[in-house]
Design a protein around this motif. Sequence first.
Motif, PDB file in Angstrom:
ATOM      1  N   UNK A 142      19.370   5.784 -14.610  1.00 23.78           N
ATOM      2  CA  UNK A 142      18.459   5.030 -13.754  1.00 23.78           C
ATOM      3  C   UNK A 142      17.780   3.934 -14.578  1.00 23.78           C
ATOM      4  N   UNK A 143      17.870   2.681 -14.185  1.00 25.13           N
ATOM      5  CA  UNK A 143      17.319   1.586 -15.000  1.00 25.13           C
ATOM      6  C   UNK A 143      15.807   1.663 -15.171  1.00 25.13           C
ATOM      7  N   UNK A 144      15.091   2.121 -14.144  1.00 21.72           N
ATOM      8  CA  UNK A 144      13.640   2.227 -14.259  1.00 21.72           C
ATOM      9  C   UNK A 144      13.225   3.311 -15.234  1.00 21.72           C
ATOM     10  N   UNK A 145      13.893   4.455 -15.163  1.00 18.76           N
ATOM     11  CA  UNK A 145      13.595   5.549 -16.080  1.00 18.76           C
ATOM     12  C   UNK A 145      13.884   5.133 -17.515  1.00 18.76           C
ATOM     13  N   UNK A 146      14.989   4.431 -17.727  1.00 18.56           N
ATOM     14  CA  UNK A 146      15.330   3.967 -19.069  1.00 18.56           C
ATOM     15  C   UNK A 146      14.301   2.963 -19.584  1.00 18.56           C
ATOM     16  N   UNK A 147      13.834   2.090 -18.718  1.00 21.32           N
ATOM     17  CA  UNK A 147      12.855   1.093 -19.138  1.00 21.32           C
ATOM     18  C   UNK A 147      11.545   1.757 -19.544  1.00 21.32           C
ATOM     19  N   UNK A 148      11.101   2.735 -18.769  1.00 17.12           N
ATOM     20  CA  UNK A 148       9.860   3.428 -19.096  1.00 17.12           C
ATOM     21  C   UNK A 148      10.009   4.247 -20.379  1.00 17.12           C
ATOM     22  N   UNK A 149      11.180   4.820 -20.582  1.00 14.77           N
ATOM     23  CA  UNK A 149      11.417   5.573 -21.820  1.00 14.77           C
ATOM     24  C   UNK A 149      11.355   4.639 -23.027  1.00 14.77           C
ATOM     25  N   UNK A 206      13.064  10.731 -31.114  1.00 16.75           N
ATOM     26  CA  UNK A 206      12.646  11.614 -30.020  1.00 16.75           C
ATOM     27  C   UNK A 206      11.154  11.515 -29.755  1.00 16.75           C
ATOM     28  N   UNK A 207      10.797  11.787 -28.503  1.00 14.00           N
ATOM     29  CA  UNK A 207       9.403  11.883 -28.089  1.00 14.00           C
ATOM     30  C   UNK A 207       8.993  13.346 -27.981  1.00 14.00           C
ATOM     31  N   UNK A 208       7.772  13.632 -28.395  1.00 14.43           N
ATOM     32  CA  UNK A 208       7.192  14.967 -28.278  1.00 14.43           C
ATOM     33  C   UNK A 208       5.861  14.864 -27.536  1.00 14.43           C
ATOM     34  N   UNK A 209       5.519  15.937 -26.858  1.00 11.78           N
ATOM     35  CA  UNK A 209       4.209  16.089 -26.239  1.00 11.78           C
ATOM     36  C   UNK A 209       3.333  16.814 -27.248  1.00 11.78           C
ATOM     37  N   UNK A 210       2.391  16.100 -27.839  1.00  8.44           N
ATOM     38  CA  UNK A 210       1.595  16.641 -28.941  1.00  8.44           C
ATOM     39  C   UNK A 210       0.123  16.684 -28.549  1.00  8.44           C
ATOM     40  N   UNK A 211      -0.484  17.861 -28.656  1.00 12.15           N
ATOM     41  CA  UNK A 211      -1.928  17.989 -28.511  1.00 12.15           C
ATOM     42  C   UNK A 211      -2.512  17.988 -29.915  1.00 12.15           C
ATOM     43  N   UNK A 212      -3.087  16.864 -30.313  1.00 13.88           N
ATOM     44  CA  UNK A 212      -3.571  16.677 -31.673  1.00 13.88           C
ATOM     45  C   UNK A 212      -5.032  17.090 -31.782  1.00 13.88           C
ATOM     46  N   UNK A 270      12.110  13.482 -20.943  1.00 14.01           N
ATOM     47  CA  UNK A 270      11.270  12.647 -21.796  1.00 14.01           C
ATOM     48  C   UNK A 270      11.043  13.281 -23.166  1.00 14.01           C
ATOM     49  N   UNK A 271      10.674  14.572 -23.180  1.00 17.07           N
ATOM     50  CA  UNK A 271      10.184  15.188 -24.414  1.00 17.07           C
ATOM     51  C   UNK A 271      11.166  16.170 -25.024  1.00 17.07           C
ATOM     52  N   UNK A 272      11.200  16.178 -26.366  1.00 16.44           N
ATOM     53  CA  UNK A 272      11.918  17.157 -27.166  1.00 16.44           C
ATOM     54  C   UNK A 272      11.099  18.447 -27.237  1.00 16.44           C
ATOM     55  N   UNK A 273      11.771  19.560 -27.528  1.00 22.99           N
ATOM     56  CA  UNK A 273      11.084  20.843 -27.684  1.00 22.99           C
ATOM     57  C   UNK A 273      10.425  20.934 -29.058  1.00 22.99           C
ATOM     58  N   UNK A 274       9.204  21.425 -29.101  1.00 19.87           N
ATOM     59  CA  UNK A 274       8.535  21.665 -30.368  1.00 19.87           C
ATOM     60  C   UNK A 274       9.058  22.922 -31.044  1.00 19.87           C
ATOM     61  N   UNK A 275       8.496  23.264 -32.186  1.00 13.17           N
ATOM     62  CA  UNK A 275       8.911  24.492 -32.888  1.00 13.17           C
ATOM     63  C   UNK A 275       7.686  25.249 -33.367  1.00 13.17           C
ATOM     64  N   UNK A 276       7.919  26.380 -34.025  1.00 14.59           N
ATOM     65  CA  UNK A 276       6.831  27.257 -34.423  1.00 14.59           C
ATOM     66  C   UNK A 276       5.961  26.735 -35.540  1.00 14.59           C
ATOM     67  N   UNK A 277       6.352  25.613 -36.149  1.00 17.41           N
ATOM     68  CA  UNK A 277       5.553  25.074 -37.252  1.00 17.41           C
ATOM     69  C   UNK A 277       4.221  24.510 -36.775  1.00 17.41           C
ATOM     70  N   UNK A 278       4.096  24.254 -35.479  1.00 12.91           N
ATOM     71  CA  UNK A 278       2.832  23.698 -34.971  1.00 12.91           C
ATOM     72  C   UNK A 278       2.085  24.692 -34.084  1.00 12.91           C
TER      73      UNK A 278
END
Length: 320
Positions: free
Chosen positions: A65-72, A112-118, A141-149
């Motif tokens: 989808x061109x719109x989804x790609x543009x927003x990404x 990659x993009x991550x959803x991070x609560x800093x 949109x987002x990659x999976x995090x891991x146990x390091x955080x």
Amino acid sequence: MTKLPVAIVQAAPIPLAIGEGIEKAVRLAREAVEGGAKLVAFGETFLGGYPLWLDEAPGAALWDHPGTKALHRILLQQAVVADDERLLPLQELADESGAVISIGAHERMRQSLYNNQMTFRPGLPVLDHRKLVPTHGERLVWMRGDGSTLGVHQAEWGKVGSLICWEHWMPLARAAMHNLGESVHVAAWPTVRQEYALASRHYAMEGRCFVLAAGLVQAKNDLFDGLERAGGGDNAAARELLEAIEAETLNRGGSLIIAPDARILAEAGEGEETLFAELDLTEIDEGLASLDTDGHYSRPDVFELRVDTRAKDGVEWNDR
């Protein structure tokens, strides 16, 4: 220290335009600190805004989808990165005030993009928590995090940690966080809906901790405003996708501050506001008399949990 003043900043992000969003966050966090708060919480991905088009725009999940790609593309260009100098004002505010600031962001690591609560901490590096499992359409949109955080910050008044949205329905993630002994937990949500409020209150009761359930306020017009501010070339496809969203109000706040017995100490409405409360930390130890899910109400001889805290980069280079 047995009395802890806290605040939830329930506000509208500046979607996509993360640099300007940081400026707004610093201003609002400073106001909360000047109001006495020693812990300030913002909702999920306040920096960049929640990607509402995934749920609200018909066709957003269609292949190519061109719109989804543009927003990404825009999110990748705008996202915060490690040691991002744009974030220094938040760190400086934490350093000078002694307050802890928890805020969600789109973060870029490699491609990659991550959803991070800093969590910004006085005199210490940022404590990251990257969402373990993006929910449903979020996986576009987002990659999976891991146990390091999976971790907590030890403040002078106790420990503070966070989970993001539907992680609060991951029983083993909750058990791991309870083992770390949080005094205050930040539950980051896009909107604190009724079922999200239930999850947050359950977490407080189960973990015998205070919970700051932090939501956003976001309208369709905010998306267009952020898109304009973000710039970044021809965004006609992105605009067309956003125009397909039917609802006008998309995130409705509903933030809560919750005691260890699950009672609500403070509750926000649907608009922008900063929610304050003073937490009596002695309630934590008193509540543990009847329920300690990591102690006398556990059965380690029957159940065993192992948490892998190694960072998973996907590739191991033997010469680096």
